[in-house]
Motif scaffolding. Sequence first.
Motif, PDB file in Angstrom:
ATOM      1  N   TYR A   1       0.835  -1.200   0.000  1.00 28.02           N
ATOM      2  CA  TYR A   1       0.000   0.000   0.000  1.00 28.02           C
ATOM      3  C   TYR A   1       0.871   1.251   0.000  1.00 28.02           C
ATOM      4  O   TYR A   1       0.646   2.184  -0.778  1.00 28.02           O
ATOM      5  CB  TYR A   1      -0.938   0.018   1.210  1.00 28.02           C
ATOM      6  N   LEU A   2       1.885   1.238   0.879  1.00 22.31           N
ATOM      7  CA  LEU A   2       2.756   2.413   0.984  1.00 22.31           C
ATOM      8  C   LEU A   2       3.542   2.607  -0.304  1.00 22.31           C
ATOM      9  O   LEU A   2       3.918   3.715  -0.663  1.00 22.31           O
ATOM     10  CB  LEU A   2       3.691   2.284   2.185  1.00 22.31           C
ATOM     11  N   GLY A   3       3.736   1.484  -1.056  1.00 24.90           N
ATOM     12  CA  GLY A   3       4.430   1.566  -2.336  1.00 24.90           C
ATOM     13  C   GLY A   3       3.499   1.985  -3.474  1.00 24.90           C
ATOM     14  O   GLY A   3       3.883   1.982  -4.630  1.00 24.90           O
ATOM     15  N   GLY A   4       2.221   2.268  -3.177  1.00 23.17           N
ATOM     16  CA  GLY A   4       1.318   2.791  -4.204  1.00 23.17           C
ATOM     17  C   GLY A   4       0.219   1.832  -4.646  1.00 23.17           C
ATOM     18  O   GLY A   4      -0.588   2.167  -5.510  1.00 23.17           O
ATOM     19  N   LYS A   5       0.182   0.615  -4.081  1.00 22.77           N
ATOM     20  CA  LYS A   5      -0.878  -0.318  -4.488  1.00 22.77           C
ATOM     21  C   LYS A   5      -2.126  -0.085  -3.643  1.00 22.77           C
ATOM     22  O   LYS A   5      -2.278  -0.608  -2.542  1.00 22.77           O
ATOM     23  CB  LYS A   5      -0.391  -1.771  -4.292  1.00 22.77           C
ATOM     24  N   GLU A   6      -3.059   0.706  -4.227  1.00 24.19           N
ATOM     25  CA  GLU A   6      -4.282   1.088  -3.511  1.00 24.19           C
ATOM     26  C   GLU A   6      -5.074  -0.136  -3.025  1.00 24.19           C
ATOM     27  O   GLU A   6      -5.667  -0.126  -1.961  1.00 24.19           O
ATOM     28  CB  GLU A   6      -5.184   1.922  -4.431  1.00 24.19           C
ATOM     29  N   LYS A   7      -5.055  -1.187  -3.857  1.00 25.40           N
ATOM     30  CA  LYS A   7      -5.886  -2.362  -3.564  1.00 25.40           C
ATOM     31  C   LYS A   7      -5.527  -3.039  -2.243  1.00 25.40           C
ATOM     32  O   LYS A   7      -6.372  -3.668  -1.621  1.00 25.40           O
ATOM     33  CB  LYS A   7      -5.732  -3.394  -4.695  1.00 25.40           C
ATOM     34  N   SER A   8      -4.294  -2.901  -1.834  1.00 25.25           N
ATOM     35  CA  SER A   8      -3.857  -3.557  -0.603  1.00 25.25           C
ATOM     36  C   SER A   8      -4.601  -3.040   0.604  1.00 25.25           C
ATOM     37  O   SER A   8      -4.734  -3.726   1.623  1.00 25.25           O
ATOM     38  CB  SER A   8      -2.354  -3.357  -0.402  1.00 25.25           C
ATOM     39  N   LEU A   9      -5.098  -1.801   0.503  1.00 23.55           N
ATOM     40  CA  LEU A   9      -5.860  -1.224   1.603  1.00 23.55           C
ATOM     41  C   LEU A   9      -7.121  -2.052   1.870  1.00 23.55           C
ATOM     42  O   LEU A   9      -7.446  -2.367   3.015  1.00 23.55           O
ATOM     43  CB  LEU A   9      -6.243   0.227   1.261  1.00 23.55           C
ATOM     44  N   ASN A  10      -7.803  -2.451   0.776  1.00 25.48           N
ATOM     45  CA  ASN A  10      -9.012  -3.257   0.917  1.00 25.48           C
ATOM     46  C   ASN A  10      -8.715  -4.569   1.631  1.00 25.48           C
ATOM     47  O   ASN A  10      -9.516  -5.056   2.420  1.00 25.48           O
ATOM     48  CB  ASN A  10      -9.619  -3.569  -0.453  1.00 25.48           C
ATOM     49  N   PHE A  11      -7.556  -5.133   1.328  1.00 26.73           N
ATOM     50  CA  PHE A  11      -7.154  -6.392   1.953  1.00 26.73           C
ATOM     51  C   PHE A  11      -7.048  -6.219   3.474  1.00 26.73           C
ATOM     52  O   PHE A  11      -7.581  -7.021   4.244  1.00 26.73           O
ATOM     53  CB  PHE A  11      -5.821  -6.846   1.356  1.00 26.73           C
ATOM     54  N   ILE A  12      -6.416  -5.127   3.882  1.00 25.86           N
ATOM     55  CA  ILE A  12      -6.241  -4.893   5.326  1.00 25.86           C
ATOM     56  C   ILE A  12      -7.587  -4.625   6.002  1.00 25.86           C
ATOM     57  O   ILE A  12      -7.887  -5.168   7.074  1.00 25.86           O
ATOM     58  CB  ILE A  12      -5.255  -3.718   5.577  1.00 25.86           C
ATOM     59  N   VAL A  13      -8.420  -3.804   5.348  1.00 24.17           N
ATOM     60  CA  VAL A  13      -9.755  -3.523   5.910  1.00 24.17           C
ATOM     61  C   VAL A  13     -10.544  -4.829   6.025  1.00 24.17           C
ATOM     62  O   VAL A  13     -11.230  -5.078   7.022  1.00 24.17           O
ATOM     63  CB  VAL A  13     -10.526  -2.493   5.047  1.00 24.17           C
TER      64      VAL A  13
END
Length: 473
Positions: free
Chosen positions: A435-447
């Motif tokens: 996510y910190l590297g720019g992959k927006e989708k990873s945020l959904n994974f964490i949520v």
Amino acid sequence: MVYENPDGVRIGLEVHVQLNKLKTKLFCGCSTDYHDSEPNTHVCPVCLGLPGSLPVLNEKAVEFAIKVGLALNCNIVEQTQFHRKNYYYPDLPKNFQTTQYDFPIAANGKIIIEGEDGEHVVGITRAHIEEDPARLQHMGTIDRSKGTLINYNRSGMTLIEIVSEPDMRSPKEARRYLEKLKSILDYLGVFDGDLEGAMKADANVSVFWGDRVEVKNISSFKGLERALLYEIMRQKNHVRRGGEIVMETRHFDEARGVTISMRTKEEEHDYRYFPEPDLVPLRVADWVPGIRETLPELPDAKRERFMEQYGLGETHARALTTEIKVANFFEEVASKVDPKDAAVWVSDILKGELNYRELSIDAFTVEDIVAVVELVTGNKITEQSGVEIIRTVLDDGGKPQEIVEKKGLLKVEDDIVSTAVEEAIAENPEAVADYLGGKEKSLNFIVGKVMQKTKGRADAREAREKVLAKLND
Ligand SMILES: [Zn+2]
């Protein structure tokens, strides 16, 4: 935007409405409550047309008809009179139908509908009172029937025939006209639209501004649209092949979705109308002011008021005022919670769940929807849980509070969510790095992990905000 009507379509409707909220029939004391009775058990010499029997006019029927006329913005005739319309048909035991001819009870009205290009006015030519004929039950389809059964229970019920101008320019407009008419009649309390035979329509249809064809026997909104689509297409194809449209009467076969030619159109003189000698003319002019005072607030006025009083948008106001029962339900809810919340929960959510199950608003209580809205707006449960409660009440019964406990729907405490967020971040360093590297989708994974840890009882939007805040720390 102005609707151009490229195919020159003109549609007029003749709608027969059975005033089934009357207790007795139009000319006799037979009960109108026959829908669950054996055939031919609600009959007497008058409604069977036996020789020597004399009609006695039901004054309440005239009152109801005046009410309908006023609600359709019509002029009410000063003095009304009945005529005999003579024709031979097995559903008509007297060989004539008692109806109104040159003194219809109401004339020159209008209904406003949502047209192809905004508000559209449909003229009402006339509305008159007449008796319902008996019911024929064909064995098989009407054009290939081996025999016909006759049930006279319906014979002599009060009908009001409402004739429009040919002002509708598409099947959609015709359907909206019929829906609006039903809504107004529903408000007046003169009929129950759910009963069989409560509302039937015949349509006059023409294309390219040509001669009109009558399509009979349409008994549902969907049927009307299908019959008109078919008939317009048939006429257009016929004209394009060089054919001519002749005036005729066609029957709509609902099962096959086609119209079938029945006979060439009758002329008025075929019926030999003459004044009914057994009924004297009736002066109703003095009745009108008193009846006008009993008119309820009608759909258009209620819609305007809802927009003004509750600050609702047009769409919500319209959806909530089509049916009087829904409008009353909404107003009760709006007196207990914020009206805008009430509009969203009643119109968008509850009505959707009811429609899906083909249930009416009676299937839910004001008390229960208020409880759900308060749980959600009080931040005790999530919106998704609110929907789940409504579904559970409808499918399995129970009270919202019990369902909340039984299913453990109470939102988890703030610090539990915070803990879950911390854990999810600590346990998934790769997703965090992505996510910190720019992959927006990873945020959904964490949520998603937070929602798993709280068993779905966290508010997804709040969880997302908390994860974001933590990651951007
Ligand atoms: Zn009778």
